[in-house]
Enzyme design. Structure first.
Site, PDB file in Angstrom:
ATOM      1  CG  HIS A 123      -9.451  77.353 -17.407  1.00 54.81           C
ATOM      2  ND1 HIS A 123      -9.016  78.659 -17.326  1.00 54.81           N
ATOM      3  CD2 HIS A 123      -9.275  76.977 -18.695  1.00 54.81           C
ATOM      4  CE1 HIS A 123      -8.591  79.049 -18.514  1.00 54.81           C
ATOM      5  NE2 HIS A 123      -8.740  78.048 -19.366  1.00 54.81           N
ATOM      6  CB  CYS A 124     -12.888  80.991 -14.576  1.00 61.79           C
ATOM      7  SG  CYS A 124     -13.313  80.335 -12.955  1.00 61.79           S
ATOM      8  NE  ARG A 125      -6.559  86.475 -11.743  1.00 66.62           N
ATOM      9  CZ  ARG A 125      -5.336  86.469 -12.247  1.00 66.62           C
ATOM     10  NH1 ARG A 125      -5.138  86.038 -13.466  1.00 66.62           N
ATOM     11  NH2 ARG A 125      -4.314  86.910 -11.543  1.00 66.62           N
TER      12      ARG A 125
END
Length: 185
Positions: A123-125
């Site tokens: 994941h990232c933002r």
């Protein structure tokens, strides 16, 4: 182009957009993009209950940090849940060298999938640029997919939009792997 396997950023952008040149934002917080590999955003990454429902055993945070465009989690955040964690302090800018982390991220995904019931959330933002780039690199490096196939595989299961700098790095990886005979063209 000096070789038939070399691709441009525009070639990859064409795969990401619809016919009118528009891009779609993710419609779900998290999607399984290939078996046992999920791409998601900060909200799902910070929801231990949801991660447990999904059976996530490993979390790769491609946006570790405290600023607005990062996700402030760490190994201690997941400690009580038994989830194994890796954080990469990547910025979602065209200038950021995410390719420096391709091998480390790929090894971590491999580690997760080596477990019988292992499932990994990358994941990232927003789950839109950094994290899908790392999963595409994984598919290229371990599943021997060329960049177009890897990008299309992820895109079929989640709306994504790696920035042009990351797409250029994936093109460079594709060129290197093709020259080494490590991708199926």
């Amino acid at each position: 182009m000096s070789s038939s396997f070399e691709l441009s950023v525009q070639d990859l952008n064409d795969l990401l957009s619809d016919g009118s040149g528009c891009y779609s934002l993710p419609s779900q917080p998290c999607n399984e993009v290939v078996p046992r590999v999920y791409v998601g955003n900060a909200s799902v990454a910070q929801d231990i209950t949801q991660l447990q429902k999904l059976g996530i055993t490993h979390v790769l945070n491609a946006a570790e940090g405290r600023s607005f465009m990062h996700v402030n989690t760490s190994a201690s955040f997941y400690e009580d849940s038994g989830i194994t964690y890796l954080g990469i302090k990547a910025n979602d800018t065209q200038e950021f060298n995410l390719s420096a982390y391709f091998e480390r991220a790929t090894d971590f995904i491999d580690q997760a999938l080596a477990h019988k019931n292992g499932r990994v959330l990358v994941h990232c933002r927003e789950g839109y640029s950094r994290s899908p780039t790392l999963v595409i690199a994984y598919l290229m490096m371990r599943q021997k997919m060329d960049v177009k196939s890897a990008l299309s595989t992820v895109r079929q299961n989640r709306e994504i939009g790696p920035n042009d700098g990351f797409l250029a790095q994936l093109c460079q990886l594709n060129d290197r792997l093709a020259k080494e005979g490590k991708v199926k063209l």
